[in-house]
Design a protein around this motif. Structure first.
Motif, PDB file in Angstrom:
ATOM      1  N   ALA A 337       0.821  -1.204   0.000  1.00 43.46           N
ATOM      2  CA  ALA A 337       0.000   0.000   0.000  1.00 43.46           C
ATOM      3  C   ALA A 337       0.858   1.258   0.000  1.00 43.46           C
ATOM      4  O   ALA A 337       0.495   2.272  -0.608  1.00 43.46           O
ATOM      5  CB  ALA A 337      -0.932  -0.005   1.209  1.00 43.46           C
ATOM      6  N   PHE A 347      -6.525   7.530  -5.748  1.00 45.89           N
ATOM      7  CA  PHE A 347      -7.194   6.232  -5.811  1.00 45.89           C
ATOM      8  C   PHE A 347      -8.535   6.293  -5.082  1.00 45.89           C
ATOM      9  O   PHE A 347      -8.691   6.965  -4.070  1.00 45.89           O
ATOM     10  CB  PHE A 347      -6.323   5.144  -5.184  1.00 45.89           C
ATOM     11  CG  PHE A 347      -5.067   4.851  -5.956  1.00 45.89           C
ATOM     12  CD1 PHE A 347      -5.130   4.399  -7.266  1.00 45.89           C
ATOM     13  CD2 PHE A 347      -3.817   5.039  -5.373  1.00 45.89           C
ATOM     14  CE1 PHE A 347      -3.971   4.124  -7.985  1.00 45.89           C
ATOM     15  CE2 PHE A 347      -2.652   4.767  -6.079  1.00 45.89           C
ATOM     16  CZ  PHE A 347      -2.728   4.316  -7.391  1.00 45.89           C
ATOM     17  N   ARG A 351     -10.775  -1.188  -2.840  1.00 47.47           N
ATOM     18  CA  ARG A 351      -9.598  -1.971  -3.227  1.00 47.47           C
ATOM     19  C   ARG A 351     -10.020  -3.410  -3.506  1.00 47.47           C
ATOM     20  O   ARG A 351     -10.960  -3.917  -2.893  1.00 47.47           O
ATOM     21  CB  ARG A 351      -8.553  -1.982  -2.117  1.00 47.47           C
ATOM     22  CG  ARG A 351      -8.210  -0.620  -1.537  1.00 47.47           C
ATOM     23  CD  ARG A 351      -7.122   0.063  -2.331  1.00 47.47           C
ATOM     24  NE  ARG A 351      -6.587   1.204  -1.619  1.00 47.47           N
ATOM     25  CZ  ARG A 351      -6.968   2.457  -1.820  1.00 47.47           C
ATOM     26  NH1 ARG A 351      -7.930   2.715  -2.677  1.00 47.47           N
ATOM     27  NH2 ARG A 351      -6.404   3.453  -1.167  1.00 47.47           N
ATOM     28  N   THR A 353      -8.188  -7.109  -3.391  1.00 50.24           N
ATOM     29  CA  THR A 353      -6.967  -7.814  -3.004  1.00 50.24           C
ATOM     30  C   THR A 353      -7.141  -9.306  -3.261  1.00 50.24           C
ATOM     31  O   THR A 353      -8.154  -9.896  -2.886  1.00 50.24           O
ATOM     32  CB  THR A 353      -6.640  -7.565  -1.526  1.00 50.24           C
ATOM     33  OG1 THR A 353      -6.463  -6.154  -1.313  1.00 50.24           O
ATOM     34  CG2 THR A 353      -5.371  -8.284  -1.119  1.00 50.24           C
ATOM     35  N   THR A 362      -2.926  -6.073  -4.585  1.00 47.52           N
ATOM     36  CA  THR A 362      -4.116  -5.226  -4.560  1.00 47.52           C
ATOM     37  C   THR A 362      -4.194  -4.375  -5.807  1.00 47.52           C
ATOM     38  O   THR A 362      -3.177  -3.810  -6.253  1.00 47.52           O
ATOM     39  CB  THR A 362      -4.099  -4.319  -3.315  1.00 47.52           C
ATOM     40  OG1 THR A 362      -4.091  -5.133  -2.141  1.00 47.52           O
ATOM     41  CG2 THR A 362      -5.330  -3.418  -3.274  1.00 47.52           C
ATOM     42  N   HIS A 364      -5.401  -1.016  -7.164  1.00 47.21           N
ATOM     43  CA  HIS A 364      -5.795   0.342  -6.783  1.00 47.21           C
ATOM     44  C   HIS A 364      -6.284   1.054  -8.050  1.00 47.21           C
ATOM     45  O   HIS A 364      -5.608   1.017  -9.084  1.00 47.21           O
ATOM     46  CB  HIS A 364      -4.607   1.105  -6.196  1.00 47.21           C
ATOM     47  CG  HIS A 364      -3.998   0.442  -5.003  1.00 47.21           C
ATOM     48  ND1 HIS A 364      -4.290   0.803  -3.713  1.00 47.21           N
ATOM     49  CD2 HIS A 364      -3.094  -0.573  -4.910  1.00 47.21           C
ATOM     50  CE1 HIS A 364      -3.607   0.051  -2.867  1.00 47.21           C
ATOM     51  NE2 HIS A 364      -2.869  -0.797  -3.560  1.00 47.21           N
TER      52      HIS A 364
END
Length: 370
Positions: A337, A347, A351, A353, A362, A364
């Motif tokens: 992150a 963003f 999210r 993941t 992930t 974004h």
């Protein structure tokens, strides 16, 4: 033999079951629903062939061919021998048997169960058992219920059949297709990948725009089953759609990667609409034409490179996009992150993941950049 309906299971990356369901429904499998690990719907063998040929996001297609209760090995042996194997399997095609059990079942010893089922196949159908067989029978024993499924795909469906060259940490084509969809890509806009590696995002996007079927270049396990009809399957293959005059762009600072990507695009049949160039991310220029999607899978530092050295790279990526790509949407895939934050990109809070290669990565996303 396409009139018999049964449960079809599409495997999905954990966390992206909804995306596989959306693709399945868009492809006409209207009753597709999510379950842990994938998506199920009712269909026939034509649906099985079409799912393998057309769906971009699923990793494999399983057919649930039958189930019964069994509380001990003798019962499993008896019922496995009575199962109508010849309706599905050919005696001349070797089979691999994989058994998964749980502690809630009286039969919990997987190897013993495997031996009983293999013996039933050999003695009742005349099948050869082989570890490298083209057909895999998957057996699940859960809560004393034995369920037989056939893996109709064979090799994982991310192996499209036309990519020879891969980079150091390749993204699977199936996952790339799902990430494109999650970024709102529908095949009607240009896509740019400024760290393209072997070209997966660019090639997937170009194929979607051209209406190319992802399974067009490969073979499938279902072609070795008793239910296979070569003529009916051939009729499911279609010609590409007319060009939408879109272009797709990949670049990388690794000259070897650029060369690999260009070769992969040529093998996929999209070389005329995909351009790959060698330059650093800070030299990326906005293509002519209306805004589209920038999607990138930069190094994470976990397996390639030192993470501390990557912050300037992510910063340069963000600055370049904010300076030159107004109106474009952006998707950035990373396991960290803090690296995503280093881009300075706006963003959205949502999210996605998923596990990938031993990591959790992930996606974004941004809305259109200012």
């Amino acid at each position: 033999m396409t009139d018999h309906r049964f449960e079809i299971f599409l495997s999905a990356p954990p966390g992206l079951e909804h995306a596989v369901r959306a693709e399945a429904r868009a492809a006409g499998f209207a009753d597709a629903v999510t379950v842990p690990g994938g998506v199920t719907f009712q269909g026939d063998w034509t649906d099985v062939w079409r799912a393998n040929l057309d769906l971009r996001g699923t990793g494999r297609v399983l057919v649930r061919i039958g189930s019964f209760l069994a509380f001990h090995l003798a019962q499993l042996d008896k019922r496995a021998r009575k199962f109508p194997w010849a309706a599905y399997l050919r005696p001349d095609v070797p089979v691999r048997v994989e058994v998964a059990t749980d502690k809630r079942s009286k039969i919990y010893h997987g190897r013993a169960a495997t031996q009983r089922i293999e013996t039933a196949l050999k003695e009742e159908l005349g099948t050869t058992i082989a570890a490298d067989a083209p057909v895999t029978l998957k057996v699940r024993i859960a809560d004393n219920t034995v369920t037989f499924s056939i893996d109709t795909s064979g090799e994982s469906l991310h192996k499209r059949g036309h990519k020879e060259w891969v980079g150091k940490a390749p993204m699977r084509e199936t996952l790339a297709a799902l990430f494109l969809a999650e970024c709102g890509y529908r095949g009607t806009e240009s896509v740019v990948d400024p760290m393209c590696g072997s070209g997966t995002f660019v090639i997937e996007a170009a194929e979607i725009a051209a209406g190319l079927q992802p399974g067009r270049s490969r073979e499938f396990a279902f072609q070795h089953l008793a239910t296979y009809d070569p003529g009916a399957f051939a009729a499911l293959k279609r010609d590409p759609v007319a060009s939408q005059d879109l272009h797709f762009y990949g670049s990388d600072r690794d000259t070897g990667a650029v060369g690999m990507a260009a070769k992969n695009a040529a093998r996929a049949g999209v070389a005329d609409c995909a351009t790959f160039t060698h330059h650093a991310v800070s030299d990326l220029q906005r293509p002519d034409g209306p805004p589209g999607l920038v999607i990138v899978n930069p190094p994470y530092g976990a397996r390639i490179g030192n993470k501390k050295l990557l912050y300037p790279l992510y910063g340069a990526l963000g600055k370049t996009l904010l300076d030159r790509f107004s109106g474009w949407r952006v998707g950035v895939v990373t396991s960290e992150a803090s690296l995503a934050s280093a881009t300075g990109l706006p963003f959205t809070p949502t999210r996605i993941t998923v596990p990938h290669g031993g990591l959790r990565i992930t996606l974004h996303r941004t809305d259109r950049l200012p």
